[in-house]
Structure formats: C-alpha cells, structure tokens
Design an enzyme around this catalytic site. Structure first.
Site, PDB file in Angstrom:
ATOM      1  N   HIS A   1      -3.436   4.245   4.498  1.00  0.00           N
ATOM      2  CA  HIS A   1      -4.799   3.434   4.701  1.00  0.00           C
ATOM      3  C   HIS A   1      -5.985   3.892   4.163  1.00  0.00           C
ATOM      4  CE1 HIS A   1      -7.220   0.150   6.407  1.00  0.00           C
ATOM      5  NE2 HIS A   1      -8.000   1.215   6.865  1.00  0.00           N
TER       6      HIS A   1
ATOM      7  N   ARG B   1       0.995  -1.240  -0.041  1.00  0.00           N
ATOM      8  CA  ARG B   1       0.057  -0.039  -0.020  1.00  0.00           C
ATOM      9  C   ARG B   1       1.028   1.211   0.040  1.00  0.00           C
ATOM     10  NH1 ARG B   1      -2.153   0.494   5.227  1.00  0.00           N
ATOM     11  NH2 ARG B   1      -0.722   2.514   5.808  1.00  0.00           N
TER      12      ARG B   1
ATOM     13  N   TYR C   1       3.952   5.306  11.415  1.00  0.00           N
ATOM     14  CA  TYR C   1       4.426   3.937  11.730  1.00  0.00           C
ATOM     15  C   TYR C   1       5.431   3.080  10.818  1.00  0.00           C
ATOM     16  CZ  TYR C   1       0.051   3.370   8.768  1.00  0.00           C
ATOM     17  OH  TYR C   1      -0.564   3.711   7.615  1.00  0.00           O
TER      18      TYR C   1
END
Length: 387
Positions: A279, A275, A288
């Site tokens: 998100h 990805r 993160y």
C-alpha cells in the site's frame, strides 16, 4: 450497462469479457495482447500513439521503482507505489484535455506524468522538502490529497464551477476527474460527492482504481456489490473497465469526459486492477494476502500486454525496446541524482504560508521552536570543564 444505456440511449450488444462475479468488464486488449473491439468504445490509434502509450507505461513504472528504492535507502520518508496500476493511470490520463482538471490521491504518479508534472516534484513531496512544488492551474493537476476521499468533494465543487461558467458544450468546456481507491468508497466524503454531482448534474468523472485491497482490507469487506453499480443508486451511470488495459481505460475515460463536457453529467468508472506492491513502503502485504494471488495478477501485467501487441503486429522491433529501456534507466539515474541534491528547507519554514495572517497560537509555537533550535548554538562544555 453502458453510459448511453443509463442515459436513455438504445442498448447495443456487449462484447466485453465478464469478470469472475459475472460483471461485464470492458476490455479492448486481452492479457495475451490481442485486440478486441467493443461497439460502444471504438478506439483508433496509430502505431506512433501506441508506442507512445507503451513509453508512458515503461517510464512511469521506472520512476515508481526508483522512488521505492530511494525510500528503502532512507532518502524518502514514504512512497505510495502504483506498481500494477500503470494502465489505469496512463489510459485515463491521456484522455484528458487542456481544459480538464485532475484531483488526485497520493498515488497518481502516472496521471501526473501525463499532465507534465515534473517527477522530481513528486519525490520532493515525499522527501519532505516541498508541499508539492507544482502549479495546479498550470498543469490542470491539483496537489496530492492525503485525506482519503476528500478530493472527490473538491472535484465536484470545481465541476459545479465549470458548469456555472456556462462553457459546457463549447470548445472551452472542461470537466474534472477525481481519482480514488476502492477503500475510499466507504468514506462519507465520496458518497456525499456522488449526491452533489448527481443532483446538480456536475461535469465530473469519478475514477475508482479498484486495486482489490484497502491497505489490508479486501474488497469483499468493502462492498457486497460491484463498486460501479453504486452509481445507479445515485442516479448516474457506472461501468467497470479492465484497469490493466490501457486501450480500454483510454476509450472509456475519453467517452465519460466528453459526456461530462457536453452537459450529460457525472460517470463512475471502476478500473478493475491490482496493487502489485505494498500500500505504501510502510506496509507489508505478505501479512494479509497470498503470494498466489499476486502471481495470478502478474499474468495480466499492463505493460507486457502492450508489448505483446506491438510485437505481434510488427509495430516495434528489438531496437525500440532496447532504446526505451536505456532511456528509462538514464531517466531514473538523473532523477535519483536530482532528488539527492534537493536542498533541505530551513526548519522554521514549516510555519510559513500556513495562514494568510499571523495566528497567535502558531506565532507562539514558532517562537518556542526557534528558542529550542537556538539552544543548540551555545558553547559546548567539555567533560573536563564540567568536572
């Protein structure tokens, strides 16, 4: 491990690239755009078909980028980007036939494109002006599912219905395909659907887009083994395909769907991808994950490798790419205009088509909300009059 080897057919040599954990990664087109063959997944495409796949990838990405921009400008409430996952969706989407039914999550914009769902309907959903706007039966594409993993149960139940129609193995045969991410494999619904599909030998393909991150949770916190190997514990085949390779995703999904349509039962396909974006547009991936990780995956870009293949084999010239870029830009411009022109629904419309019959609690809530809206329609008292 291949579909045939799990079902009892003789093993054949594997030519695929191993992944970093030693797991076989089925691949037909390298990141450098070089074609490789695999004995279990032959794929013969014409130049027109390859150019068509490239167009699908480019247009889908352009739609996605436009939706992200609209969200940043306050025109959409949220958007789940597919950036980096185009090959997994277009490859699997082009493997479908008219009799198949898709059960998506909220990110399958590329599969929706393959099923001829109007992109404006996708934007309308995230703009909050419709509930999807397309007919699932007409397109063979169910409405987007927000509840993580629940669509796998729907796909399995639908597949069991196909099975009971007695059409498997005929020209009327269809199968279902359920899309979900790596994080969804931790959900009970997904594992329950694996049990049902296996025990009833349902004609369903479970297509997991392993994009490495379940929002902020990395894959290693989701599973101690490669995800595709979970299928073996349930009694049906699983395999891992290069999710950035549109050729491999097409060939693998086509074979898995054909196995389902001919009564050979379910298959788990793990499309190993990444990805590239957030998100959703409410997420900040810089909190993160490392930038170096994203840069490494950019070298595996699904669109660039097809472009390299087209150029290397003289299947497309500069004019083709320029014309396609112009087409994509025009498509995005028209999509933006159409999105901004979508009419807002009446506030009380949210209470319509929820229950087949009137529901006392909802009727009470509707009346309360109507009274609240009506309170703004009275005469406005000026400050002078009030004093």
């Amino acid at each position: 491990m291949t579909i045939d080897s799990v079902r009892g057919a003789p093993d054949t040599p594997e030519l695929a690239q191993p992944d970093r954990d030693g797991t076989e990664l089925i691949q037909l087109l390298t990141p450098e755009g070089e074609r490789v063959e695999h004995p279990d997944y032959p794929l013969d495409l014409t130049p027109d078909e390859i150019r068509g796949l490239y167009r699908d990838l480019v247009i889908t990405r352009r739609i996605d980028l436009e939706a992200v921009a609209l969200t940043r400008q306050g025109e959409l409430g949220i958007w789940a980007s597919l950036l980096g996952q185009e090959a997994a969706q277009i490859g699997s989407g082009r493997a479908l036939t008219a009799n198949d039914m898709v059960f998506p999550t909220y990110r399958e914009h590329g599969v929706a494109w393959c099923r001829e769902v109007e992109p404006l309907n996708l934007l309308g959903l995230f703009r909050g002006v419709n509930h999807g706007g397309w007919d699932p039966a007409e397109h063979g594409f169910h409405l987007y599912t927000i509840v993580i993993g629940s669509q796998t149960l729907h796909a399995t139940g639908y597949a069991m219905g196909i099975q009971r129609d007695g059409v498997l193995g005929t020209d009327k045969a269809g199968a279902t395909i359920a899309y979900f991410g790596d994080g969804a494999t931790s959900q009970g619904d997904v594992n329950e659907s694996f049990v049902f599909a296996s025990v009833f030998n349902a004609p369903v393909v479970f297509f997991c887009q392993n994009n490495q991150w379940a929002i902020s949770e990395p894959l290693e916190k989701q599973s101690r083994i490669p995800l595709y190997k979970r299928a073996q514990g349930y009694g049906f085949p699983g395999l891992r395909v290069d999710g950035n390779d549109v050729f491999a995703c097409l060939a693998v999904t086509r074979k898995a769907l054909e196995a389902a349509r001919t009564g050979q039962g379910p298959t788990l396909v793990e499309a190993y991808t990444y990805r590239m974006g957030a998100h959703t547009t409410t997420d900040d991936p810089t909190r993160y994950r490392l930038k170096a990780e994203e840069e490494a995956w950019k070298l595996k870009d699904p669109i660039e490798r097809v472009k390299a293949y087209l150029v290397r084999n003289e299947m497309a010239d500069t004019a083709f790419f320029d014309d396609l870029d112009a087409e994509a830009k025009k498509f995005a411009t028209e999509l933006r205009k159409a999105c901004l022109a979508l009419p807002d629904p009446q506030p009380l419309a949210m209470f319509e088509n929820v229950y087949a019959d009137k529901h006392p609690l909802m009727t009470e809530e509707q009346e309360q909300f109507a009274a609240y809206l009506a309170s703004f329609e009275g005469p406005v008292v000026s400050e002078g009059a009030a004093s």
